[in-house]
Design an enzyme around this catalytic site. Structure first.
Site, PDB file in Angstrom:
ATOM      1  N   THR A 101      -3.778   5.598   1.307  1.00 31.65           N
ATOM      2  CA  THR A 101      -2.816   5.783   2.410  1.00 31.65           C
ATOM      3  C   THR A 101      -1.929   6.962   2.020  1.00 31.65           C
ATOM      4  OG1 THR A 101      -1.385   4.063   1.463  1.00 31.65           O
ATOM      5  CG2 THR A 101      -2.838   3.416   3.261  1.00 31.65           C
ATOM      6  N   LYS A 126      -5.816   1.231  -4.547  1.00 34.56           N
ATOM      7  CA  LYS A 126      -4.943   2.104  -3.770  1.00 34.56           C
ATOM      8  C   LYS A 126      -3.552   1.520  -3.829  1.00 34.56           C
ATOM      9  CE  LYS A 126      -3.184   1.796  -0.291  1.00 34.56           C
ATOM     10  NZ  LYS A 126      -1.874   1.242   0.266  1.00 34.56           N
ATOM     11  N   THR A 144       1.803  -2.964  -2.778  1.00 32.79           N
ATOM     12  CA  THR A 144       0.984  -2.651  -1.589  1.00 32.79           C
ATOM     13  C   THR A 144      -0.225  -2.039  -2.123  1.00 32.79           C
ATOM     14  OG1 THR A 144       2.713  -2.051  -0.158  1.00 32.79           O
ATOM     15  CG2 THR A 144       0.625  -1.376   0.516  1.00 32.79           C
TER      16      THR A 144
END
Lengths: 383, 383
Positions: free
Chosen positions: A146, A168, A179
């Site tokens: 992201t 990630k 996250t």
């Protein structure tokens, strides 16, 4: 390498059009067997994304044939429709692979509160399935990015078997977990309960101690899939250590790529009465915005370390605390120690040691500095 | 007005040379009687500055004749010498005023871990005593500023009696309390146990619910001094409400002047099962760096509100949560609500309502956005 370093796995990473900028956004990891044992660890946030709720159910069987991951949308806080979309994604993967949907784990990452464009995602699954390859691990790792500036992979190869993985994550990094989507694979021949034990032991001291910004995500998922393709069953301790090494390496890569960070800060708490005390103190220091700003300014501001320690319930006496920054004991016995001018703060890694003088336990938490770039990235990027 | 709005008090604010830039840095507040009842509330940080340790002892008697406050140095983490310096400061004030040192409260604010320049501070006490005046409240309020851009005062006048006060604080604002020195005065004739009760009730819902950056100071002190000079003993509830109003007003002034802030954020938690739940959820939202960045970017990012709620132990069901930002219910039943484009974020005050749908209790926490200016100020200013 990544998730296809271990035998018995294929992977793909493609652009399905979920991201408006056309970057890769869909990854598929398939266990081609002969075994399909698996374990998973998920966010401890009580607000869980639809793919987390789904994958938790999938993992209950201890069997995973495939993992489908998308960036460009977290599918969190999306209600019943969001869950239907996750289910439909798993069904689509099952259909194209000829497996059962309940063996398909789903991971999503991106903006919370927005439905996924299923008209793009489902055709993307077909496209990904067509490009599955034993060399696809790298592309899969790229497709789950992201705000990551680099993709993250790690591999440990032992005597006849391998543990590999991809991750990630760049913001919203905090315990329980970050996250962060992580898929680990191994060709070792192991049961799901062994995988589960090794994975929980590894995440407890690696991903769970990476705390970039104190914010806990709705989507965190760490999966470990075993194909058994190597035909080798390693000793538990050796296997657990290999998993820990890969998790530790990926966790370090997450910290080094944290949003806007200019410093990686290792907070080592020593001589704590208990490991829980050490972790509590480490987290309190790691989350102190004033200290994180000071480190950004290359200011060895140990007073902010002490004020962070003072907010915890850990066992300590204020006048016995010692703090070292990059090897210089700037605080001794709760007061002024060595000359702070001796502290060299020029390098990216900063090492803070907090000595509680209350026992023999220790814990290390990794965090980053707080920068104007972090503010800019997170005030401009709706995630 | 400030601390001299109530009868029976004199005050002064002078430049003693503690601050290298020559700005005012020493304040003195004297209770001229006839009564000298007092109450105090101090930081809950376990690492307490020397003046806090001293003043806690002073307040045990329920009697305070004078308060001496310095900016330019916190005298925290300064060991036995730091405590001796605080004691010497109180002795000096006692000497020049002809009182006992044990009736003199001491407050300090500024950099942690540095000894105060006593060769400047002690002559400063004499100079301050010489300029004591019934009109000195404003100057005292100015002398306690650190990174404050404005001085903070507040006054409530009732039927024949008054509560007034001054405050400093701009960063390290968090419960228990903030980096915050507050002196309140009243000419009402009240015992110290009544003052204590009213002060604790007031701080619990005002200063304790101001959380600018989640960082708790080593020096926080709130003092309430009563001279009895008005010769009036008000009803407890009326007096307590006046104290609450002054604390609330000063708390609001702290938030509006928080370091680098461009938004004041009112986090109102409603329909909680308990007040403790409401406070826990409010603090979690108020401390979420990602949300604070989003608000800075005028992005009504309700997903970050939900992810913050999800980290708490409060009673709630994820699919019953509702969130309004500036009056628009952008999240309903844990999912997408009204169009977020409707949210007007142009103004400085931002109002977030988190509806837990779990009871009838409520709490409001005030915080600020996280800005590049906050980072700059706290990476450049060693405090």
């Amino acid at each position: 390498m990544s998730v296809t370093a271990a035998k018995g796995f294929t992977a793909a990473g493609i652009a399905a059009g979920i991201k408006e900028n056309g970057n890769p956004d869909l990854a598929l990891v398939v266990n081609t067997g002969p075994r399909r044992a698996a374990a998973g660890v998920f966010t401890s946030n009580r607000v869980k994304a639809a793919p987390v709720l789904w994958s938790e159910q999938v993992l209950k069987s201890g069997q995973v044939s495939a993992v489908v991951l998308n960036s460009g949308g977290a599918n969190a806080c999306t209600g019943p429709k969001g869950f239907q979309d996750t289910h439909a994604t798993a069904e689509k993967v099952a259909e194209v692979l000829g497996r059962g949907a309940i063996e398909v784990a789903v991971c999503s990452t991106g903006l919370i509160g927005v439905l996924l464009p299923m008209d793009k995602l489902l055709p993307g699954v077909e496209k990904a399935a067509e490009s599955l390859s034993e060399h696809g691990g790298e592309k899969a790792a790229i497709a789950i990015k992201t705000t990551d500036t680099v993709h993250k992979t790690s591999v440990v190869t032992k005597d006849g078997w391998t543990v590999g993985g991809m991750a990630k994550g760049a913001g919203m990094l905090a315990p329980g977990l970050a996250t962060m989507l992580v898929v680990l694979t191994t060709d070792a021949d192991l049961d799901d309960d062994v995988l589960d034990k090794a994975l929980r032991a590894a995440t407890r001291t690696t991903f769970d101690r990476v705390d970039s910004d104190g914010c806990m995500s709705t989507n965190d998922t760490v999966l470990l899939l075993a194909s058994g393709a190597a035909g080798v069953t390693p000793e538990y301790t050796e296997f657990a250590e290999a998993v820990r090494q890969v998790c530790d390496d990926l966790g370090q890569q997450l910290i080094r790529d944290a949003e806007g960070a200019s410093k990686d800060i290792k907070v080592e708490v020593i001589n704590a009465a208990t490991e829980d005390d050490a972790v509590e103190v480490g987290r309190s220091i790691a989350r102190n915005n004033l200290l994180k700003c000071a480190i950004h300014g290359e200011d060895p501001n140990w007073g902010r370390v002490l004020s962070a320690i003072g907010t915890t319930s850990a066992a300590f006496e204020p006048d016995r605390l010692n703090v070292a920054i990059n090897g210089v004991w700037v605080c001794k016995n709760g007061g002024v120690g060595e000359d702070r001018e001796k502290v060299d703060m020029r390098y990216r890694e900063v090492h803070i040691v907090a000595d509680l003088a209350a026992g023999a336990e220790t814990a290390t938490i990794w965090t980053n500095d707080l920068t104007a770039d972090y503010v800019h990235e997170n005030s401009a990027y709706s995630s």
